[in-house]
Design a protein around this motif. Structure first.
Motif, mmCIF file in Angstrom:
data_model
loop_
_atom_site.group_PDB
_atom_site.id
_atom_site.type_symbol
_atom_site.label_atom_id
_atom_site.label_comp_id
_atom_site.label_asym_id
_atom_site.label_seq_id
_atom_site.Cartn_x
_atom_site.Cartn_y
_atom_site.Cartn_z
ATOM 1 N N GLU A 1 0.834 -1.207 0.000
ATOM 2 C CA GLU A 1 0.000 0.000 0.000
ATOM 3 C C GLU A 1 0.870 1.259 0.000
ATOM 4 O O GLU A 1 0.553 2.250 -0.662
ATOM 5 C CB GLU A 1 -0.942 0.007 1.214
ATOM 6 N N TYR B 1 -8.730 2.712 -5.387
ATOM 7 C CA TYR B 1 -8.294 3.503 -4.236
ATOM 8 C C TYR B 1 -9.095 4.805 -4.245
ATOM 9 O O TYR B 1 -9.172 5.496 -5.262
ATOM 10 C CB TYR B 1 -6.793 3.796 -4.321
ATOM 11 N N ARG C 1 -9.894 1.932 0.162
ATOM 12 C CA ARG C 1 -9.804 1.046 -0.998
ATOM 13 C C ARG C 1 -11.069 0.209 -1.062
ATOM 14 O O ARG C 1 -11.599 -0.234 -0.039
ATOM 15 C CB ARG C 1 -8.578 0.135 -0.854
ATOM 16 N N HIS D 1 2.023 1.784 -3.460
ATOM 17 C CA HIS D 1 0.984 2.386 -4.312
ATOM 18 C C HIS D 1 0.853 3.886 -4.013
ATOM 19 O O HIS D 1 0.639 4.687 -4.929
ATOM 20 C CB HIS D 1 -0.365 1.688 -4.089
ATOM 21 N N PHE E 1 -4.909 9.135 -0.738
ATOM 22 C CA PHE E 1 -6.107 8.290 -0.699
ATOM 23 C C PHE E 1 -6.295 7.814 0.731
ATOM 24 O O PHE E 1 -5.343 7.734 1.508
ATOM 25 C CB PHE E 1 -6.019 7.111 -1.679
ATOM 26 N N ARG F 1 -10.272 -3.204 -8.326
ATOM 27 C CA ARG F 1 -9.828 -2.578 -7.082
ATOM 28 C C ARG F 1 -9.676 -1.083 -7.333
ATOM 29 O O ARG F 1 -9.082 -0.667 -8.329
ATOM 30 C CB ARG F 1 -8.503 -3.184 -6.646
ATOM 31 N N SER G 1 -17.137 5.265 -6.254
ATOM 32 C CA SER G 1 -16.671 5.454 -4.873
ATOM 33 C C SER G 1 -17.804 5.386 -3.856
ATOM 34 O O SER G 1 -17.546 5.255 -2.655
ATOM 35 C CB SER G 1 -15.978 6.818 -4.728
ATOM 36 N N SER H 1 1.397 6.741 -6.701
ATOM 37 C CA SER H 1 0.305 7.692 -6.945
ATOM 38 C C SER H 1 0.800 9.129 -6.829
ATOM 39 O O SER H 1 0.431 9.998 -7.628
ATOM 40 C CB SER H 1 -0.837 7.453 -5.957
ATOM 41 N N VAL I 1 -5.936 6.626 -8.386
ATOM 42 C CA VAL I 1 -6.804 7.059 -7.292
ATOM 43 C C VAL I 1 -8.094 7.578 -7.912
ATOM 44 O O VAL I 1 -8.055 8.331 -8.884
ATOM 45 C CB VAL I 1 -6.151 8.173 -6.439
ATOM 46 N N TYR J 1 -3.749 0.025 8.366
ATOM 47 C CA TYR J 1 -4.954 -0.198 7.573
ATOM 48 C C TYR J 1 -5.900 -1.096 8.343
ATOM 49 O O TYR J 1 -5.527 -1.748 9.324
ATOM 50 C CB TYR J 1 -4.619 -0.801 6.196
#
Length: 679
Positions: free
Chosen positions: A13, A93, A72, A16, A69, A91, A116, A20, A108, A146
């Protein structure tokens, strides 16, 4: 809840997040590198395009202390696709803005996008095709934890999100921040309601109504970008301190073009230098004044008694008085704006002349009609029949000429009411007058009777319960062809003219078809604090549903007898040892005494609206300015003095209710005198 010890998932994560951020940086660099020299026809186009590019660059800023973000979603199936057996979901984000890589693939997803929505709405009862919802914990801009919910797994019991609770209860220093990571289902329903309808949100302290209104603007700008770019949006707050407090929320969501103003800003046709006593202000704010003003404006129209004779070349064309009277009566019956009718009158007279010309065999065209409308005789007739009206001069005459007011207020205001709003001394001119805030609203009403007020696409009106009927009308004029989000709490109305019901208020606003929603779940005010403050509700807003705190942390609460200001200062010092901001709220008349005590103790403090810093976290707040503000900890000084500072007990108790509900984590009530009986 997983922590950094869960190396692989958390590392992935974080990777990512890094990717991002790099993608967002590349998006920004792409915009910065645009060369517009060869694509603009002139300097005006170049300036407009350069401004648009500049705004886009600002919107793509990567705020280092803000998570890119915060969640998820793992779908069971591809959203919008046929749910074929064995088809794997996608998937996404979820963050504050859209970010894509160099191939255009999303990294994102904007929180406002339809895909979303399940992040806010999905539940065990209705998983909305979501296999997993993951929330992220951050320290500053660094991803630290998380937490997963397996919504489609019947074996996993529903539970409260610890990260969600931590985010809601997180101490705050500085201005209000967005709640985009913590929007609740009932809030999300309001946020995503359509542009076409007006929504009124009744919400007690800590229910997030202000945040809901601001996020609704951000959502509408996302869903109806082009339309609202043309028509405009506006956020209206009760005072400058409040607007300063909320001003960073929309920019943090990437929205930079929303104007913010107070009602006084909207009606600033004259300089406000005077004040009204409450009796005069209540009458001036009464909706009946609109009828008085309408009569006064239309009284300037005089029925013609003489014909108009237009000379063109060797011919004379005569429009008789009875025909002119018919034209004037028709314009009055149409009930259009005074100024629009005045502009139409010369064209109507000219048309009557053209009809005569055609009967005599001539063939006049539009140019001839325009020339006749500009004829000196027609102009003179229009000036006599339908003279121009200056709105400020009109209101000045009503307030200073008792006979003029009596004529136009007959049957509307009583003689005593007329005397109450009459100025005791004559005034030479509009500029010399000491106008009050209520007078400015009357001038705005008169201005609209003369010339239509420009309407915006959407208006957010916060702390609406404190507006007078005439102020509602002033706001309503700004969204006659658009919609509104009205936010408020009837229990917090602290003006002599405070709203008694939302149906009544929405009628004055011109939005009788609005949907009224009630938020009763309290996310910001601790349980013990809201329970104590709710003792006042039966006395200030009987029938209103008390706020039910959903906080797991009951918060810190104490009622503390004191012998003097030194002990009030000691309570502030005690709370300042905690993380976050502290507000010292006191009756306006007590502020100077407490300011002196703080200075003697060497404690620095801010005024409402000034931004707290790590060094100065205490704000000294007059009770009259506390509405809409929040502090992690609050010391409320001398409750009875807050009540006594208002013209009547109910208003005083409402002011006290506001002060008691400003705390997010803890409240100390200090009192040397007796507490109000209601507490």
């Amino acid at each position: 809840m997983s922590t950094p010890s869960s190396a692989d998932p958390l590392s992935r994560e974080r990777s990512h997040l890094s990717s991002s951020r790099a993608a967002l940086r590349a998006m920004r660099e792409d915009v910065e590198s645009l060369d517009i020299n060869d694509v603009t026809a002139n300097w005006v186009n170049a300036e407009v395009l350069a401004h648009q590019i500049g705004e886009r660059i600002k919107a793509l800023a990567d705020l280092s202390d803000t998570p890119l973000f915060f969640g998820r979603l793992d779908y069971l199936h591809a959203p919008g696709a046929e749910r074929a057996e064995g088809a794997e979901g996608e998937r996404f984000y979820i963050g504050r803005r859209h970010v894509h890589d160099h191939d255009g693939d999303p990294m994102v997803i904007d929180w406002r996008a339809p895909v979303s929505q399940p992040f806010y709405r999905a539940s065990k009862k209705d998983p909305m095709d979501i296999a997993l919802r993951r929330r992220f914990g951050y320290t500053g801009g660094d991803l630290t934890a998380y937490e997963d919910e397996h919504l489609s797994d019947p074996a996993e019991a529903a539970r409260t999100s610890k990260l969600l609770q931590q985010e809601i209860e997180r101490p705050r220093v500085g201005p209000m921040r967005d709640i985009v990571a913590t929007i609740q289902p009932e809030q999300d329903e309001i946020v995503r309601s359509g542009l076409g309808g007006t929504v009124c949100v009744q919400g007690g302290p800590g229910t997030g109504k202000t945040a809901v209104g601001l996020h609704r603007v951000a959502y509408l700008l996302y869903a109806h970008r082009e339309r609202l770019a043309r028509t405009g949006t506006l956020v209206i707050g009760p005072n400058r301190s409040f607007l300063h407090y909320i001003e960073q929320v929309l920019p943090a969501l990437g929205e930079l073009a929303v104007r913010q103003a107070t009602v006084d800003d909207l009606v600033a046709h004259v300089e406000v230098r005077g004040t009204d006593d409450s009796a005069a202000a209540v009458i001036k704010g009464d909706a009946r004044m609109a009828g008085v003003l309408r009569r006064a404006v239309r009284s300037h129209v005089t029925m013609p008694t003489e014909p108009v004779v237009v000379v063109r070349g060797s011919r004379r064309w005569r429009v008789p008085a009875y025909e002119l009277a018919g034209i004037v009566s028709e314009l009055l019956d149409r009930d259009i704006r005074y100024g629009a009718a005045r502009e139409a009158l010369p064209q109507r007279i000219a048309h009557a002349v053209l009809v005569q010309m055609e009967r005599s065999g001539e063939a006049p065209d539009d140019r001839v009609q325009d020339a006749v409308a500009r004829n000196a005789a027609v102009k003179a007739a229009v000036k006599g029949i339908w003279p121009p009206v200056d709105p400020a001069k009109l209101v000045l005459r009503l307030l200073t000429d008792a006979d003029f007011l009596a004529v136009h207020a007959a049957g509307v205001l009583t003689e005593d009411e007329q005397k109450t709003i009459q100025w005791s001394k004559p005034v030479r001119s509009v500029k010399a007058a000491k106008w009050s805030a209520a007078d400015a609203v009357l001038i705005d009403e008169a201005t609209d009777l003369v010339q239509r007020t420009h309407s915006l696409g959407h208006v957010v009106l916060d702390e609406a319960q404190d507006l007078s009927p005439m102020q509602y009308r002033a706001v309503g004029r700004r969204c006659t062809t658009g919609s509104a989000t009205v936010l408020g709490d009837l229990a917090q109305g602290t003006t002599p003219w405070a709203t008694r019901s939302w149906d009544e208020a929405l009628g004055h606003l011109g939005k009788t078809d609005a949907v009224v929603e009630e938020l009763t779940a309290g996310f910001r005010v601790p349980t013990d604090v809201i329970t104590y403050a709710s003792k006042l509700l039966p006395h200030i807003a009987p029938g209103l549903t008390p706020v039910a705190s959903v906080r797991e942390n009951p918060g810190f609460f104490e009622v503390r007898p004191v012998s003097g200001s030194e002990e009030v200062v000691a309570a502030c010092e005690e709370l300042l040892r905690n993380e976050g901001s502290t507000g010292l709220i006191a009756a306006d008349a007590r502020v100077a005494v407490l300011a002196e005590a703080l200075a003697e103790a060497g404690i620095g403090y801010l005024a409402p609206g000034e931004e707290t810093t790590a060094e100065t976290r205490l704000t000294l707040v007059p009770a009259s300015l506390a509405k809409g503000l929040e502090y992690d900890y609050v010391v409320l000084d001398e409750p009875q003095a807050v009540v006594n500072g208002e013209p009547d007990e109910r208003t005083g108790l409402r002011r006290l209710y506001v002060g008691l509900t400003r705390a997010v984590s803890g409240l100390i009530v200090t009192h040397a005198g007796a507490l109000p009986a209601e507490l």
